[in-house]
Motif scaffolding. Structure first.
Motif, PDB file in Angstrom:
ATOM      1  N   ASP A 152       0.814  -1.221   0.000  1.00 28.22           N
ATOM      2  CA  ASP A 152       0.000   0.000   0.000  1.00 28.22           C
ATOM      3  C   ASP A 152       0.846   1.268   0.000  1.00 28.22           C
ATOM      4  O   ASP A 152       0.299   2.369  -0.153  1.00 28.22           O
ATOM      5  CB  ASP A 152      -0.927   0.015   1.216  1.00 28.22           C
ATOM      6  CG  ASP A 152      -1.992  -1.065   1.157  1.00 28.22           C
ATOM      7  OD1 ASP A 152      -2.369  -1.447   0.024  1.00 28.22           O
ATOM      8  OD2 ASP A 152      -2.419  -1.538   2.225  1.00 28.22           O
ATOM      9  N   SER A 153       2.154   1.150   0.175  1.00 34.19           N
ATOM     10  CA  SER A 153       2.999   2.336   0.198  1.00 34.19           C
ATOM     11  C   SER A 153       3.119   2.936  -1.189  1.00 34.19           C
ATOM     12  O   SER A 153       2.996   2.239  -2.212  1.00 34.19           O
ATOM     13  CB  SER A 153       4.399   1.989   0.724  1.00 34.19           C
ATOM     14  OG  SER A 153       5.100   1.171  -0.211  1.00 34.19           O
ATOM     15  N   ILE A 154       3.373   4.229  -1.255  1.00 33.91           N
ATOM     16  CA  ILE A 154       3.469   4.891  -2.558  1.00 33.91           C
ATOM     17  C   ILE A 154       4.687   4.405  -3.335  1.00 33.91           C
ATOM     18  O   ILE A 154       4.641   4.281  -4.565  1.00 33.91           O
ATOM     19  CB  ILE A 154       3.474   6.437  -2.403  1.00 33.91           C
ATOM     20  CG1 ILE A 154       3.247   7.110  -3.762  1.00 33.91           C
ATOM     21  CG2 ILE A 154       4.759   6.926  -1.753  1.00 33.91           C
ATOM     22  CD1 ILE A 154       1.915   6.793  -4.411  1.00 33.91           C
ATOM     23  N   LEU A 155       5.773   4.093  -2.647  1.00 36.96           N
ATOM     24  CA  LEU A 155       6.948   3.583  -3.360  1.00 36.96           C
ATOM     25  C   LEU A 155       6.642   2.250  -4.027  1.00 36.96           C
ATOM     26  O   LEU A 155       7.002   2.026  -5.190  1.00 36.96           O
ATOM     27  CB  LEU A 155       8.127   3.421  -2.396  1.00 36.96           C
ATOM     28  CG  LEU A 155       8.925   4.667  -2.040  1.00 36.96           C
ATOM     29  CD1 LEU A 155      10.002   4.307  -1.023  1.00 36.96           C
ATOM     30  CD2 LEU A 155       9.566   5.299  -3.283  1.00 36.96           C
ATOM     31  N   TYR A 156       5.991   1.366  -3.300  1.00 39.48           N
ATOM     32  CA  TYR A 156       5.656   0.058  -3.874  1.00 39.48           C
ATOM     33  C   TYR A 156       4.736   0.237  -5.085  1.00 39.48           C
ATOM     34  O   TYR A 156       4.993  -0.314  -6.165  1.00 39.48           O
ATOM     35  CB  TYR A 156       4.972  -0.818  -2.811  1.00 39.48           C
ATOM     36  CG  TYR A 156       4.794  -2.253  -3.227  1.00 39.48           C
ATOM     37  CD1 TYR A 156       3.807  -2.636  -4.148  1.00 39.48           C
ATOM     38  CD2 TYR A 156       5.607  -3.252  -2.701  1.00 39.48           C
ATOM     39  CE1 TYR A 156       3.648  -3.963  -4.528  1.00 39.48           C
ATOM     40  CE2 TYR A 156       5.467  -4.579  -3.079  1.00 39.48           C
ATOM     41  CZ  TYR A 156       4.487  -4.930  -3.990  1.00 39.48           C
ATOM     42  OH  TYR A 156       4.333  -6.240  -4.362  1.00 39.48           O
TER      43      TYR A 156
END
Length: 279
Positions: free
Chosen positions: A115-119
């Motif tokens: 759910d992270s923006i980097l992922y």
């Protein structure tokens, strides 16, 4: 100093910048027929909010590809037969950029979960570019913990390897190598500009793996600076003997394009590296 044992070789990589995005199919066709086996997209820049830019063009935002609609299809042709290209890497960072600082901050804020923006953004980048690997061109931050966390995140989403392009700070890269093991399958050593004095044999010993050294093609006013294909081959042959290099790279396509002439085309540089490093 013990000599690194040569391994099966004959591989060549080339970094490419703006023309790989803006020159349409022509750049892809040149690279497909060049003899280069790896194309490295330089450079992906990570903004404070996680948006990804390819140089000056925004390409990923909020988990979605937002760049030139034709670019993904063009990149896919790089590996369509007949072609010499069998690997694509997405390079993150450059001198004077804060990409790895921003990655560190975003990991601290959101972690590396799905759910992270980097992922979400690097998964969208992978789906758009077909990149096999992330190439780390960190030239300022040098934080091993966040780098290793980021690399493991990209591995989880399907990038098969994480490569580095060092020119200094060997202790940092040793720590990254120790943390990643076999995931870090290539080290592209800069032997030009700030790294012009680097010795591939020394770096290979320190990293515990043979490096792929790189040289800067002809560039600058009247194309008087840098190495010709003949000079590249001579130096690569010497490093093959002294350091067991498995391959090498050229920095970079944009300058080859500017200095294009008989005897110094992309194919000429690829041939120089392939012939020098082939087992």
């Amino acid at each position: 100093m013990s000599q690194t044992v040569p391994v099966a070789a004959g591989r060549s990589a080339i970094y490419g910048g703006g023309p790989l995005y803006g020159d349409g199919q022509a750049a892809m066709d040149i690279l497909r027929s060049s003899g280069f086996t790896t194309v490295i997209l330089w450079s992906i820049h990570v903004q404070e909010n996680g948006d990804l830019y390819y140089n000056d063009a925004k390409v990923v935002s909020n988990g979605q590809y937002v760049g030139n609609a034709a670019w993904p299809a063009r990149l896919r042709t790089l590996r369509q037969a007949p072609t010499s290209v069998n690997r694509i890497e997405a390079s993150v960072g450059s001198a004077g950029a804060s990409d790895w600082e921003n990655i560190h901050a975003l990991i601290h804020q959101q972690g590396t979960g799905p759910d992270s923006i980097l992922y979400r953004n690097f998964l969208a980048l992978k789906n758009a570019t077909g990149a096999d690997a992330i190439n780390n061109d960190d030239e300022s931050h040098y934080d091993a913990t966040s780098t290793i966390d980021f690399a493991r995140m990209t591995e989880a989403m399907g990038y098969i390897s994480f490569t580095i392009v060092p020119y200094t700070r060997v202790s940092h890269w040793q720590e990254v190598r120790k943390g990643l093991g076999s995931l870090m399958d290539r080290a592209y050593l800069q032997v030009y500009a700030g790294g012009s004095g680097n010795d591939p044999a020394w770096w290979s010993e320190k990293l515990g793996m043979p490096v792929d050294p790189g040289l800067w093609c002809k560039h600058g006013p009247e194309c008087a600076q840098g190495d010709s294909p003949e000079q590249v081959k001579e130096r690569m042959v010497a490093w093959r003997s002294s350091a067991g290099i498995p391959g090498g790279f050229t920095w970079y396509y944009d300058d080859i394009k500017k200095c294009w002439a008989p005897g110094r085309t992309a194919a000429d540089y690829a041939r120089a590296i392939n012939e020098a490093t082939r087992a």
